[in-house]
Motif scaffolding. Structure first.
Motif, PDB file in Angstrom:
ATOM      1  N   HIS A 363       0.839  -1.209   0.000  1.00  0.00           N
ATOM      2  CA  HIS A 363       0.000   0.000   0.000  1.00  0.00           C
ATOM      3  C   HIS A 363       0.869   1.252   0.000  1.00  0.00           C
ATOM      4  O   HIS A 363       0.602   2.210  -0.747  1.00  0.00           O
ATOM      5  CB  HIS A 363      -0.905  -0.018   1.234  1.00  0.00           C
ATOM      6  CG  HIS A 363      -1.803   1.175   1.337  1.00  0.00           C
ATOM      7  ND1 HIS A 363      -2.928   1.326   0.553  1.00  0.00           N
ATOM      8  CD2 HIS A 363      -1.733   2.302   2.118  1.00  0.00           C
ATOM      9  CE1 HIS A 363      -3.517   2.478   0.848  1.00  0.00           C
ATOM     10  NE2 HIS A 363      -2.807   3.088   1.785  1.00  0.00           N
ATOM     11  N   TYR A 364       1.916   1.240   0.805  1.00  0.00           N
ATOM     12  CA  TYR A 364       2.830   2.386   0.876  1.00  0.00           C
ATOM     13  C   TYR A 364       3.486   2.623  -0.489  1.00  0.00           C
ATOM     14  O   TYR A 364       3.587   3.764  -0.951  1.00  0.00           O
ATOM     15  CB  TYR A 364       3.897   2.109   1.935  1.00  0.00           C
ATOM     16  CG  TYR A 364       4.933   3.193   2.095  1.00  0.00           C
ATOM     17  CD1 TYR A 364       4.759   4.215   3.024  1.00  0.00           C
ATOM     18  CD2 TYR A 364       6.111   3.190   1.338  1.00  0.00           C
ATOM     19  CE1 TYR A 364       5.715   5.211   3.181  1.00  0.00           C
ATOM     20  CE2 TYR A 364       7.069   4.174   1.489  1.00  0.00           C
ATOM     21  CZ  TYR A 364       6.868   5.180   2.416  1.00  0.00           C
ATOM     22  OH  TYR A 364       7.807   6.162   2.572  1.00  0.00           O
ATOM     23  N   ALA A 365       3.939   1.532  -1.120  1.00  0.00           N
ATOM     24  CA  ALA A 365       4.657   1.656  -2.386  1.00  0.00           C
ATOM     25  C   ALA A 365       3.778   2.212  -3.491  1.00  0.00           C
ATOM     26  O   ALA A 365       4.220   3.065  -4.278  1.00  0.00           O
ATOM     27  CB  ALA A 365       5.213   0.292  -2.790  1.00  0.00           C
ATOM     28  N   ILE A 366       2.527   1.766  -3.560  1.00  0.00           N
ATOM     29  CA  ILE A 366       1.655   2.256  -4.632  1.00  0.00           C
ATOM     30  C   ILE A 366       1.241   3.706  -4.381  1.00  0.00           C
ATOM     31  O   ILE A 366       1.093   4.500  -5.323  1.00  0.00           O
ATOM     32  CB  ILE A 366       0.415   1.342  -4.815  1.00  0.00           C
ATOM     33  CG1 ILE A 366      -0.272   1.631  -6.151  1.00  0.00           C
ATOM     34  CG2 ILE A 366      -0.562   1.471  -3.669  1.00  0.00           C
ATOM     35  CD1 ILE A 366       0.592   1.389  -7.360  1.00  0.00           C
ATOM     36  N   GLU A 367       1.099   4.094  -3.122  1.00  0.00           N
ATOM     37  CA  GLU A 367       0.796   5.491  -2.804  1.00  0.00           C
ATOM     38  C   GLU A 367       1.993   6.381  -3.112  1.00  0.00           C
ATOM     39  O   GLU A 367       1.836   7.535  -3.484  1.00  0.00           O
ATOM     40  CB  GLU A 367       0.424   5.615  -1.321  1.00  0.00           C
ATOM     41  CG  GLU A 367      -0.924   5.006  -0.949  1.00  0.00           C
ATOM     42  CD  GLU A 367      -2.097   5.795  -1.507  1.00  0.00           C
ATOM     43  OE1 GLU A 367      -1.896   6.949  -1.940  1.00  0.00           O
ATOM     44  OE2 GLU A 367      -3.225   5.250  -1.520  1.00  0.00           O
ATOM     45  N   MET A 368       3.193   5.826  -2.964  1.00  0.00           N
ATOM     46  CA  MET A 368       4.411   6.593  -3.216  1.00  0.00           C
ATOM     47  C   MET A 368       4.675   6.749  -4.713  1.00  0.00           C
ATOM     48  O   MET A 368       5.007   7.843  -5.192  1.00  0.00           O
ATOM     49  CB  MET A 368       5.602   5.903  -2.548  1.00  0.00           C
ATOM     50  CG  MET A 368       6.954   6.550  -2.800  1.00  0.00           C
ATOM     51  SD  MET A 368       7.158   8.138  -1.958  1.00  0.00           S
ATOM     52  CE  MET A 368       7.437   7.570  -0.276  1.00  0.00           C
ATOM     53  N   THR A 369       4.494   5.682  -5.479  1.00  0.00           N
ATOM     54  CA  THR A 369       4.854   5.716  -6.903  1.00  0.00           C
ATOM     55  C   THR A 369       3.695   6.093  -7.821  1.00  0.00           C
ATOM     56  O   THR A 369       3.924   6.585  -8.943  1.00  0.00           O
ATOM     57  CB  THR A 369       5.399   4.342  -7.346  1.00  0.00           C
ATOM     58  OG1 THR A 369       4.393   3.336  -7.143  1.00  0.00           O
ATOM     59  CG2 THR A 369       6.650   3.984  -6.550  1.00  0.00           C
ATOM     60  N   LYS A 370       2.458   5.805  -7.389  1.00  0.00           N
ATOM     61  CA  LYS A 370       1.260   6.108  -8.199  1.00  0.00           C
ATOM     62  C   LYS A 370       1.332   5.476  -9.591  1.00  0.00           C
ATOM     63  O   LYS A 370       0.896   6.051 -10.591  1.00  0.00           O
ATOM     64  CB  LYS A 370       1.086   7.633  -8.351  1.00  0.00           C
ATOM     65  CG  LYS A 370       0.994   8.408  -7.057  1.00  0.00           C
ATOM     66  CD  LYS A 370      -0.291   8.132  -6.314  1.00  0.00           C
ATOM     67  CE  LYS A 370      -0.426   9.030  -5.083  1.00  0.00           C
ATOM     68  NZ  LYS A 370      -1.640   8.737  -4.303  1.00  0.00           N
ATOM     69  N   ASN A 371       1.908   4.269  -9.666  1.00  0.00           N
ATOM     70  CA  ASN A 371       2.061   3.615 -10.961  1.00  0.00           C
ATOM     71  C   ASN A 371       1.589   2.161 -10.842  1.00  0.00           C
ATOM     72  O   ASN A 371       2.410   1.235 -10.761  1.00  0.00           O
ATOM     73  CB  ASN A 371       3.523   3.663 -11.411  1.00  0.00           C
ATOM     74  CG  ASN A 371       3.701   3.265 -12.872  1.00  0.00           C
ATOM     75  OD1 ASN A 371       2.849   2.590 -13.449  1.00  0.00           O
ATOM     76  ND2 ASN A 371       4.804   3.685 -13.470  1.00  0.00           N
ATOM     77  N   PRO A 372       0.272   1.946 -10.836  1.00  0.00           N
ATOM     78  CA  PRO A 372      -0.249   0.585 -10.644  1.00  0.00           C
ATOM     79  C   PRO A 372       0.142  -0.377 -11.759  1.00  0.00           C
ATOM     80  O   PRO A 372       0.313  -1.566 -11.516  1.00  0.00           O
ATOM     81  CB  PRO A 372      -1.764   0.782 -10.595  1.00  0.00           C
ATOM     82  CG  PRO A 372      -2.017   2.105 -11.241  1.00  0.00           C
ATOM     83  CD  PRO A 372      -0.813   2.936 -10.947  1.00  0.00           C
ATOM     84  N   GLU A 373       0.303   0.131 -12.980  1.00  0.00           N
ATOM     85  CA  GLU A 373       0.681  -0.746 -14.087  1.00  0.00           C
ATOM     86  C   GLU A 373       2.065  -1.354 -13.852  1.00  0.00           C
ATOM     87  O   GLU A 373       2.270  -2.561 -14.044  1.00  0.00           O
ATOM     88  CB  GLU A 373       0.664   0.035 -15.408  1.00  0.00           C
ATOM     89  CG  GLU A 373       1.000  -0.798 -16.642  1.00  0.00           C
ATOM     90  CD  GLU A 373       0.018  -1.940 -16.888  1.00  0.00           C
ATOM     91  OE1 GLU A 373       0.442  -2.947 -17.497  1.00  0.00           O
ATOM     92  OE2 GLU A 373      -1.149  -1.841 -16.462  1.00  0.00           O
ATOM     93  N   ALA A 374       3.012  -0.515 -13.424  1.00  0.00           N
ATOM     94  CA  ALA A 374       4.362  -1.016 -13.135  1.00  0.00           C
ATOM     95  C   ALA A 374       4.331  -2.002 -11.964  1.00  0.00           C
ATOM     96  O   ALA A 374       5.037  -3.018 -11.965  1.00  0.00           O
ATOM     97  CB  ALA A 374       5.299   0.145 -12.815  1.00  0.00           C
ATOM     98  N   ALA A 375       3.505  -1.713 -10.957  1.00  0.00           N
ATOM     99  CA  ALA A 375       3.399  -2.589  -9.795  1.00  0.00           C
ATOM    100  C   ALA A 375       2.834  -3.948 -10.174  1.00  0.00           C
ATOM    101  O   ALA A 375       3.370  -4.999  -9.792  1.00  0.00           O
ATOM    102  CB  ALA A 375       2.525  -1.922  -8.725  1.00  0.00           C
ATOM    103  N   ILE A 376       1.756  -3.930 -10.942  1.00  0.00           N
ATOM    104  CA  ILE A 376       1.096  -5.183 -11.342  1.00  0.00           C
ATOM    105  C   ILE A 376       2.021  -6.031 -12.216  1.00  0.00           C
ATOM    106  O   ILE A 376       2.179  -7.234 -11.985  1.00  0.00           O
ATOM    107  CB  ILE A 376      -0.222  -4.882 -12.084  1.00  0.00           C
ATOM    108  CG1 ILE A 376      -1.260  -4.323 -11.092  1.00  0.00           C
ATOM    109  CG2 ILE A 376      -0.766  -6.135 -12.769  1.00  0.00           C
ATOM    110  CD1 ILE A 376      -2.503  -3.764 -11.758  1.00  0.00           C
ATOM    111  N   THR A 377       2.660  -5.406 -13.188  1.00  0.00           N
ATOM    112  CA  THR A 377       3.536  -6.174 -14.088  1.00  0.00           C
ATOM    113  C   THR A 377       4.777  -6.689 -13.358  1.00  0.00           C
ATOM    114  O   THR A 377       5.315  -7.740 -13.725  1.00  0.00           O
ATOM    115  CB  THR A 377       3.950  -5.324 -15.306  1.00  0.00           C
ATOM    116  OG1 THR A 377       4.515  -4.076 -14.856  1.00  0.00           O
ATOM    117  CG2 THR A 377       2.756  -5.043 -16.207  1.00  0.00           C
ATOM    118  N   SER A 378       5.231  -5.964 -12.327  1.00  0.00           N
ATOM    119  CA  SER A 378       6.378  -6.464 -11.555  1.00  0.00           C
ATOM    120  C   SER A 378       6.007  -7.744 -10.815  1.00  0.00           C
ATOM    121  O   SER A 378       6.791  -8.710 -10.774  1.00  0.00           O
ATOM    122  CB  SER A 378       6.879  -5.405 -10.569  1.00  0.00           C
ATOM    123  OG  SER A 378       5.930  -5.159  -9.540  1.00  0.00           O
TER     124      SER A 378
END
Length: 424
Positions: A363-378
């Protein structure tokens, strides 16, 4: 009586193994719940047919080995006691030297050697399995080197702990567990401090991140999170595995954020930034210190239970186990067996706490980066490279998973992505 106890112990282990074989290969249903089918958490959307088949096969065998390995330790130590090997090890130690202060070290060496030999087949099967499915890239000599390093580190650690523990038992029959725990506090902190700079480099080479542009981006996120980081470390893992990882280790000035080079080779910068933001959360929210505190609290309770269980076992079965007194070094296999059992029993609770922290970090990482596509593909790439199960069976998740399943992690990121799209 001894033969009967040994027979029932082996029979119980065989039945236990058959149960988990049935559970993992016959009962557990790998099918994805209907509501997740077709989503980005559905492995069929990012894995091909062969990858899906391999991930299911590999996960089943790997999970079976996990459930077989720890109870095998209990069986080994029980049989060592039951058939008098512990008594033989003590005799060998006493006949080896006239110096009494060396007897415990020699006894521990023989017990460690026999334990290493007994558990080696399962360790080798695990290594061979990972090679077969192209997870491990490590040669047998390199793997054997790591196994021997493990052996000597474990032996050296217990060589410090065991003599002190049995000295405390002789000094205080009723309070040794408490005094042992008090001494374990500074020892645990000291080992955590040494881990990144002394122990980890025995296995791999660590160095500051070579990609300075990427390091600048990572340090910018660290500065945004108010983390006084000067370096991000990468570790050479490509010679050992195709899997990916990143982690936080150490305490105080020795705390490090570490990236495997396989992660650097397979993920884009944006994907790595999400992974790094996730790891930074562990630093920001002091998860390492919470983990140490939880471990010390559990170890206090665990040592007390060990004290009670050892006394009960020696009173009830001392004759059959060839243990005349708890304070005799011959009781060490009983101590190891009980400690291993308690750790296994506690793992659902420690894993639950760990999964909570990992959820917080996501949750912290997605709030920090605001890039769900990069998060999901990682996460999708992590699944592919490690042949991980997206939706593991319940008992596997309870006893094995320190992180949420990929189904949970990707589906939550997809929810964030939908909310973000609606806001825009």
């Amino acid at each position: 009586m001894v033969r009967k106890m040994g027979f029932y112990a082996v029979l119980a282990y065989v039945l236990y193994g058959l149960f988990f074989y049935w559970y993992l290969f016959q009962f557990a249903e790998p099918k994805l719940p209907f509501e997740y089918q077709g989503t980005k958490a559905d492995p069929s959307t990012f894995l091909n047919g062969r990858e899906l088949m391999l991930s299911e096969e590999y996960s089943k065998f790997r999970n079976l080995l996990f459930f077989l390995s720890t109870p095998f330790e209990w069986l080994f130590y029980f049989l060592i006691l039951l058939f008098g090997f512990s008594r033989v090890f003590k005799r060998w130690a006493e006949h080896s030297t006239k110096y009494k202060y060396l007897h415990t070290a020699i006894y521990l060496f023989w017990l460690s050697i026999f334990a290493f030999i007994a558990t080696f087949p399962l360790s080798y099967i695990s290594y061979s399995l990972s090679k077969t499915y192209h997870i491990s890239t490590q040669s047998f000599p390199a793997w054997m080197k790591d196994e021997l390093i493990d052996f000597w580190i474990n032996f050296g650690t217990w060589l410090i702990i065991v003599p002190v523990l049995y000295w405390l038992m002789k000094k205080s029959k009723k309070r040794w567990w408490l005094y042992g725990w008090l001494l374990s506090v500074p020892f645990t902190l000291f080992m955590m401090f040494l881990q990144p700079v002394v122990i980890d480099p025995l296995y791999n080479d660590f160095y500051p991140l070579k990609d300075k542009q990427l390091e600048t981006k990572i340090l910018a996120i660290a500065d945004k999170a108010q983390i006084p980081a000067k370096h991000v470390f990468e570790v050479d893992m490509a010679e050992k595995t195709n899997a990916m990882n990143a982690y936080v280790t150490g305490i105080g000035s020795n705390a490090r954020i570490v990236l495997w080079d396989t992660t650097l080779n397979k993920l884009t910068d944006n994907q790595i930034l999400f992974i790094m933001a996730h790891e930074m959360c562990h630093y920001v929210e002091k998860h390492i210190y919470w983990g140490i505190g939880g471990y010390l609290l559990l170890s206090l309770f665990g040592l007390y239970l060990t004290y009670r269980l050892m006394n009960w076992a020696v009173r009830r079965y001392g004759k059959e186990l060839k243990i005349p007194d708890v304070r005799d070094i011959r009781s060490l296999p009983l101590f190891f067996m009980i400690i291993s059992f308690l750790l296994f029993t506690a793992s659902p609770f420690t894993n639950l706490a760990s999964r909570y922290q990992e959820t917080r970090a996501d949750h912290y990482a997605i709030e920090m980066t605001k890039n769900p596509e990069a998060a999901i593909t990682s996460f999708q790439e992590l699944t592919r490279s490690g042949l991980s199960q997206v939706n593991p069976p319940l008992l596997v998740k309870i006893f094995r998973y320190t992180h949420p399943s990929m189904l949970d992690r990707i589906s939550k990121l997809e929810e964030f992505e939908i909310k973000q799209r609606n806001i825009e």
